[in-house]
Structures are given as C-alpha cells and as structure tokens.
Design an enzyme around this catalytic site. Structure first.
Site, PDB file in Angstrom:
ATOM      1  N   VAL A 249       0.847  -1.458   0.186  1.00 55.43           N
ATOM      2  CA  VAL A 249      -0.008   0.287   0.049  1.00 55.43           C
ATOM      3  C   VAL A 249       0.884   1.466  -0.064  1.00 55.43           C
ATOM      4  CG1 VAL A 249      -1.735   1.154   1.351  1.00 55.43           C
ATOM      5  CG2 VAL A 249      -1.759  -0.975   0.900  1.00 55.43           C
TER       6      VAL A 249
ATOM      7  N   LYS B  79     -13.311  -5.440   9.944  1.00 54.49           N
ATOM      8  CA  LYS B  79     -14.310  -4.642   8.790  1.00 54.49           C
ATOM      9  C   LYS B  79     -15.396  -4.439   9.344  1.00 54.49           C
ATOM     10  CE  LYS B  79     -10.883  -6.006   5.141  1.00 54.49           C
ATOM     11  NZ  LYS B  79     -10.802  -6.817   3.967  1.00 54.49           N
TER      12      LYS B  79
ATOM     13  N   GLY C 103      -0.956 -15.300  -4.548  1.00 48.40           N
ATOM     14  CA  GLY C 103      -0.250 -14.316  -3.978  1.00 48.40           C
ATOM     15  C   GLY C 103      -1.706 -13.520  -3.061  1.00 48.40           C
TER      16      GLY C 103
HETATM   17  N1  HSE Z   1      -6.416 -10.380   3.226  1.00 50.20           N
HETATM   18  C1  HSE Z   1      -7.707  -8.565   3.284  1.00 50.20           C
HETATM   19  C2  HSE Z   1      -7.985  -9.602   1.627  1.00 50.20           C
HETATM   20  C3  HSE Z   1      -6.726  -7.848   2.255  1.00 50.20           C
HETATM   21  O1  HSE Z   1      -7.523 -10.658   1.435  1.00 50.20           O
HETATM   22  O2  HSE Z   1      -9.443  -9.359   1.111  1.00 50.20           O
HETATM   23  C4  HSE Z   1      -7.145  -7.046   2.202  1.00 50.20           C
HETATM   24  O3  HSE Z   1      -7.626  -6.279   3.367  1.00 50.20           O
END
Ligand code: HSE
Length: 412
Positions: free
Chosen positions: A12, A200, A182
């Site tokens: 990021v 979230k 990945g």
């Molecule tokens: N590991 C998280 C996903 C990354 O797969 O959505 C973003 O928060």
C-alpha cells in the site's frame, strides 16, 4: 505545497507514492495544492528507487518536522501504529490510515484525540480497499438510519469460495491456489478464520450505529469447515455460500456476526466473485445501496488513502460526521440470542432421531449422496436452543458435519 510522510513502504505504501506521482496533476487540482512525500519510514533499504533519499528509520524525525502536515500510516498492526498515530495527532498533524486492525481496536480513542487536537483521523482504505464506503456511509447516506449492512469484505476467502463453487474444489486445494497466486498469506489465519472480515464489519457498524464495536464482542466464524458437499446442497436450493460480515439494527439493539452464509443466487452479493468485495447498505430512506470493487491491492487501496489525504488538505480540522462514542455492549444482541435459520448436514445412522429432536424436516438432495448423510434447513431457533438440540443428536450417534446460516429468507 503540502508535505506528507508515509509510514511503511509495502504494497500500500509504495502504491501511495506511485499513484501520487502518476496522477500528480489531477490530484493537485483536487487538493488545491501539490502533495509532496517528504519522508518515508521503513526499516528496510530501497537503494534503487528514484526517491531513495526520502527514507528514514526514525519516526521522531517525522514527528519533529513542522512542515509535515499529514502522516499516512500503512504499516499494519496496532503496535507501533497506535503510538505513531496518537503522537502525530498530538503534534498537530492529521493521520490517514489503511489499517483496519488499528481502527477496529482504537478507532474511538483516535477519533476522540483528533477531535481534541482539531486534526483529521481518516480511514477510507481500512474497509473495502478501493471501494468508497466510509465516506458514503457517514456523509452521502448521513440522512438515513442504517438498518442493515452486509458485506463480502475479504477478497482471499471470496476467491477460495468462488473456486469451490465454480470448480467443485475442496477448501484445501482452493486455499493452495490462493496462496500460489499471492492472495492468501503464508499464514492465512486472519482471512480464513474471519478475523479480517470481523475488523471491517466492526468499523462499519461503529460508524453506522454510533458506538465502538470491538472484534471480541462479535460472533466470528471462518470458512475452514465448508465442504464441497455444502456447496452442492446450497446450489440445490438456489443459493451460494459467501463469507459475510453482517450488522443489523433490531429495535434498540444491534446484531453483528461474521460467518459463512447461504445467500440467494439472485442477491446482488451472490455475483461478487473472485477477489472482489461487495457491500450492501440498507438505509431507511434509500433502501438498498450496493458498493462493489477491488477490496485490496496496492493501487486500489492507495486510491482510498489519497482521497483521505485530499480531504485532510481541503477540509482542515476534524470532520464532525466521522465520529463514534465508546463501546456500549448493552446495545449488542448476545451471540446466538436471536433466532436464526440454518442449514444442517448430518452424518450417522437412524435419522428418525433428527425428526424427533427438530420436528419434520425436508431432506435436500445432491448427486451421489451417501446413505449416512442427511441435509436440511432447520427451523429458526436461538443459538442456545440449537446447541442443546445438536447435543441431543450427538447422544444418538448423529454428528453435525455442516452448519451454515441462511441469509435472506426468500423461499426458505
Ligand atoms: N487479506 C485481505 C483480503 C486484504 O484478502 O481481502 C485486504 O484487507
């Protein structure tokens, strides 16, 4: 010119620097000033980069620099991210973060501190990556009472479930492919056990309902127990299995959970596939509003981070609509308190017991169903009632191998 510092040069952080450079002109126009990355904090060295001279390893240098107005925290984790964010706010700098762990754990404290210091603490990138959701929720939908939020908030698990649904793959094989590509980390626990989704939905629920929701207060389940058989049974009733983060207002209480759910195939969330995220917000004035897009990745997440930087520059001082109070668990329904409709898949012999314990059930069908398997939709009941009935089944040699919520009642 506005100087900023970026804490962390991972996917990021490097995306933020790259996107600020790529779209410099239009970003400056929208911010009303050039945005210049003055310092980048990272312990690693990046000697080949054209901006290698901007790197530093001491946060104190950034804190003491009066020219740096905005600190962008994209390191992840809560330590030292919380200390850095709090000291930056105290030093009169606004803070922008993509760090959902930080916001879910410390959002209330940092928002309060931002209010006290007259700075901004913004976190658009913490939920849904490049999808605008935080700002729409507190600004564009600000006139609504939010009745429900339901989201596919984790790309890795959505990719795994998509493979299982489309290709009939087992969970382990699909996880292996997600790791090869990945998407999933070497240690994928936070994704597959639902913790990432939980952080979230806690952020969205805190914002929508006005008091901090800690991840520890939320009933959280992942997708590790989902099997190809469950996927088949879901298909047989016109549904697909998705990992949902869910928050709903019921009277003066809020029900929040994270877990796999069978959702109707014609729900807008059923079409959210692969690594994409989708979030449905139900406002009392708007009805359903749906957000869809890339929930992770360097540039999509950088897009959200930079939108916050622009806000810090154009709207100095705390944005009052972005606020929530401290936690109030008395407003949360206890896990399992409210009746839920569930799909159950049982293994064993003597399925007569199932009807004695649960009443009449209609068996579901799938190709090659073995005789020792019975799947059905159980009548709605609370978590404690279900637990009691499942242990009764256990006593009679019936093991429950699949147990998945039904979300969106439809034909059920
Ligand atoms: N590991 C998280 C996903 C990354 O797969 O959505 C973003 O928060």
């Amino acid at each position: 010119m506005i100087n900023i510092a970026v804490l962390g040069h991972g996917v990021v952080g490097s995306g933020v620097v790259q996107l600020l450079e790529k779209n410099r002109e239009s970003i400056s126009r929208k911010a009303g000033a050039d945005i210049c990355v003055k310092k980048i904090l990272d312990l690693r060295e990046f000697p080949g980069l054209p901006y290698a001279e901007k790197f530093c390893t001491n946060f104190g240098e950034i804190l003491a620099d009066p020219e740096i107005r905005v600190v962008v925290e994209v390191m992840g984790g809560t330590h030292p991210a919380y200390d850095y964010a709090a000291s930056a706010l105290k030093a009169g700098k606004s803070v922008v973060t993509s760090n959902k762990e930080l916001v879910a754990a410390k959002g209330h404290e940092l928002l309060r501190l931002a209010g006290e210091t007259g700075q901004n603490f913004l976190f658009e990138a913490s939920v849904g990556g490049g999808i605008p959701i935080i700002r729409p929720l507190h600004q564009c939908l600000g006139a609504n009472e939010i009745d429900e939020i339901v989201g596919i908030l984790n790309g890795t698990t959505n990719f795994i479930l998509t493979k299982m649904i489309r290709e009939g793959m087992g969970f382990g094989d699909a996880l292996g492919i997600a790791q090869e590509l990945g998407y999933a980390e070497k240690d994928p626990t936070a994704d597959i056990e639902g913790h990432d989704t939980c952080r979230k939905i806690c952020i969205l629920a805190s914002l929508a309902f006005g008091s901090h929701v800690y991840p520890t207060s939320v009933d959280t389940r992942g997708i590790t127990q989902i099997s190809a058989e469950d996927v088949c049974y879901a298909q047989s009733i016109g549904r697909v299995i998705k990992l949902l983060g869910h928050a709903r207002k019921i009277g003066d209480k809020c029900e929040i959970w994270v877990g796999p759910a069978m959702i109707e195939r014609d729900s807008p969330l059923a079409g959210v596939e692969d690594v994409f995220n989708g979030i449905l917000v139900r406002g009392d004035a708007t009805g359903d509003v749906v957000f869809y897009g890339k929930g992770a990745g360097g540039l999509p997440t950088a897009s959200a981070v930079i939108s916050d930087i622009i806000d810090c520059v154009t709207a100095e001082g705390t944005i009052v609509s972005l606020h929530w109070a401290g936690a109030d668990d008395s407003k949360l329904a206890k896990p399992g308190e409210l009746p839920t409709t569930r799909y159950l898949r049982c293994k064993g012999k003597g399925f007569d017991t199932v009807e004695c314990v649960l009443g009449k059930v209609n068996p579901l069908h799938r190709p090659d169903k073995p005789d020792d398997e019975l799947a059905f939709i159980a009548p709605a009941m609370s978590g404690s009632e279900l637990e009691q009935k499942l242990s009764q089944l256990g006593v009679h040699g019936v093991e429950v191998a699949g147990n998945i919520r039904i979300w969106g009642q439809g034909e059920i």
